[in-house]
Design a protein around this motif. Sequence first.
Motif, PDB file in Angstrom:
ATOM      1  N   LYS A  22       0.825  -1.606  -0.049  1.00 30.82           N
ATOM      2  CA  LYS A  22      -0.210  -0.014  -0.288  1.00 30.82           C
ATOM      3  C   LYS A  22       0.533   1.258  -0.378  1.00 30.82           C
ATOM      4  N   TYR A  23       2.112   1.043   0.885  1.00 30.94           N
ATOM      5  CA  TYR A  23       3.225   2.287   0.102  1.00 30.94           C
ATOM      6  C   TYR A  23       3.659   2.654  -0.373  1.00 30.94           C
ATOM      7  N   ALA A  24       3.642   1.147  -1.094  1.00 35.95           N
ATOM      8  CA  ALA A  24       4.507   1.271  -2.511  1.00 35.95           C
ATOM      9  C   ALA A  24       3.988   2.170  -3.971  1.00 35.95           C
ATOM     10  N   GLN A  25       2.261   1.870  -3.422  1.00 30.40           N
ATOM     11  CA  GLN A  25       1.253   2.498  -4.231  1.00 30.40           C
ATOM     12  C   GLN A  25       1.046   3.696  -4.277  1.00 30.40           C
ATOM     13  N   LEU A  26       0.816   4.191  -2.702  1.00 25.52           N
ATOM     14  CA  LEU A  26       1.010   5.726  -2.830  1.00 25.52           C
ATOM     15  C   LEU A  26       1.928   6.232  -2.750  1.00 25.52           C
ATOM     16  N   GLN A  27       3.302   6.098  -2.949  1.00 32.70           N
ATOM     17  CA  GLN A  27       4.785   6.481  -3.664  1.00 32.70           C
ATOM     18  C   GLN A  27       4.601   6.289  -4.911  1.00 32.70           C
ATOM     19  N   ALA A  28       3.614   5.741  -5.890  1.00 34.17           N
ATOM     20  CA  ALA A  28       3.408   5.762  -6.810  1.00 34.17           C
ATOM     21  C   ALA A  28       3.148   6.876  -7.576  1.00 34.17           C
ATOM     22  N   GLU A  29       1.636   6.508  -6.391  1.00 37.31           N
ATOM     23  CA  GLU A  29       0.806   7.751  -7.428  1.00 37.31           C
ATOM     24  C   GLU A  29       1.092   9.224  -6.806  1.00 37.31           C
ATOM     25  N   LYS A  30       1.640   9.503  -5.807  1.00 35.47           N
ATOM     26  CA  LYS A  30       2.309  10.870  -5.489  1.00 35.47           C
ATOM     27  C   LYS A  30       3.345  11.083  -6.215  1.00 35.47           C
ATOM     28  N   GLN A  31       4.281  10.214  -6.973  1.00 37.55           N
ATOM     29  CA  GLN A  31       5.620  10.451  -7.744  1.00 37.55           C
ATOM     30  C   GLN A  31       4.655  10.877  -9.647  1.00 37.55           C
ATOM     31  N   ALA A  32       3.380  10.141 -10.317  1.00 42.17           N
ATOM     32  CA  ALA A  32       2.985  10.338 -11.341  1.00 42.17           C
ATOM     33  C   ALA A  32       1.903  11.698 -11.054  1.00 42.17           C
ATOM     34  N   LYS A  33       2.208  11.925  -9.777  1.00 41.50           N
ATOM     35  CA  LYS A  33       0.663  12.884  -9.730  1.00 41.50           C
ATOM     36  C   LYS A  33       1.988  14.541 -10.141  1.00 41.50           C
ATOM     37  N   HIS A  34       3.641  14.254  -9.150  1.00 42.76           N
ATOM     38  CA  HIS A  34       5.115  15.503  -9.158  1.00 42.76           C
ATOM     39  C   HIS A  34       4.803  15.173 -10.703  1.00 42.76           C
ATOM     40  N   LYS A  35       5.263  14.045 -11.240  1.00 49.48           N
ATOM     41  CA  LYS A  35       4.998  14.269 -13.165  1.00 49.48           C
ATOM     42  C   LYS A  35       4.618  14.886 -13.914  1.00 49.48           C
ATOM     43  N   GLY A  36       3.042  14.254 -13.412  1.00 46.80           N
ATOM     44  CA  GLY A  36       2.458  15.653 -14.686  1.00 46.80           C
ATOM     45  C   GLY A  36       2.262  17.236 -13.955  1.00 46.80           C
ATOM     46  N   ARG A  37       2.287  17.637 -13.207  1.00 48.61           N
ATOM     47  CA  ARG A  37       2.205  19.311 -12.423  1.00 48.61           C
ATOM     48  C   ARG A  37       3.644  19.205 -13.131  1.00 48.61           C
ATOM     49  N   GLN A  38       4.574  18.833 -13.001  1.00 46.03           N
ATOM     50  CA  GLN A  38       6.181  18.890 -14.093  1.00 46.03           C
ATOM     51  C   GLN A  38       5.949  19.096 -15.117  1.00 46.03           C
ATOM     52  N   GLU A  39       4.647  18.264 -16.203  1.00 48.53           N
ATOM     53  CA  GLU A  39       4.355  18.752 -17.638  1.00 48.53           C
ATOM     54  C   GLU A  39       3.975  19.638 -17.550  1.00 48.53           C
ATOM     55  N   GLN A  40       2.678  19.910 -16.643  1.00 52.35           N
ATOM     56  CA  GLN A  40       1.885  21.457 -17.550  1.00 52.35           C
ATOM     57  C   GLN A  40       3.030  22.264 -17.034  1.00 52.35           C
ATOM     58  N   ARG A  41       4.316  22.253 -16.062  1.00 52.93           N
ATOM     59  CA  ARG A  41       4.599  23.925 -15.983  1.00 52.93           C
ATOM     60  C   ARG A  41       5.245  23.953 -17.567  1.00 52.93           C
ATOM     61  N   LYS A  42       5.718  22.531 -17.482  1.00 47.15           N
ATOM     62  CA  LYS A  42       6.593  22.972 -18.969  1.00 47.15           C
ATOM     63  C   LYS A  42       5.777  23.124 -20.578  1.00 47.15           C
ATOM     64  N   ALA A  43       5.140  22.741 -20.305  1.00 44.80           N
ATOM     65  CA  ALA A  43       3.420  22.903 -21.955  1.00 44.80           C
ATOM     66  C   ALA A  43       3.543  24.520 -21.232  1.00 44.80           C
ATOM     67  N   LYS A  44       3.118  25.162 -19.944  1.00 44.20           N
ATOM     68  CA  LYS A  44       3.143  26.958 -19.662  1.00 44.20           C
ATOM     69  C   LYS A  44       4.606  27.807 -20.949  1.00 44.20           C
ATOM     70  N   SER A  45       5.166  27.056 -19.985  1.00 40.27           N
ATOM     71  CA  SER A  45       7.088  27.849 -20.200  1.00 40.27           C
ATOM     72  C   SER A  45       6.599  27.784 -22.020  1.00 40.27           C
TER      73      SER A  45
END
Length: 143
Positions: free
Chosen positions: A120-143
């Motif tokens: 369950k911990y590993a799953q939560l970490q994977a979700e957190k990482q995916a969310k973080h990558k999504g935010r990074q991609e959004q910032r790159k798209a805005k730039s």
Amino acid sequence: MKKLLVLLAAFAFSTAAVSAQTTPVKAAHKQHQKGSKSAKTPEQRADHAAQSLARKVGLSAAQTEQVRQLNLARFQELQAKRAQVATAADKKQRHQALKASKDRYEAQLKQILSAEQYTKYAQLQAEKQAKHKGRQEQRKAKS
């Protein structure tokens, strides 16, 4: 003269109404400003992280204390490394050191948690990482 006074009064009321409509800054937003994490002591961060993990994966009291001790050691180590960051110039070397530290933490955590809890911990970490990558991609798209 009357018209001038009426115009002045209308202007004063409209100015007051416009200035009263500013949006207040939420207290929760202030907590997430840069630097607020460093204001907490390693002990406070360890307590918060242990309680958070206990809620998310259902730790027992003994497991919570073990996780707290593990986090305390980790946060103290990270605090010491932060002091060295200013002197270290090699970004790749710092990255490797932090990755090794995280791998040690994960291995020790795996020993504390049951198989189900760790999954369950590993799953939560994977979700957190995916969310973080999504935010990074959004910032790159805005730039």
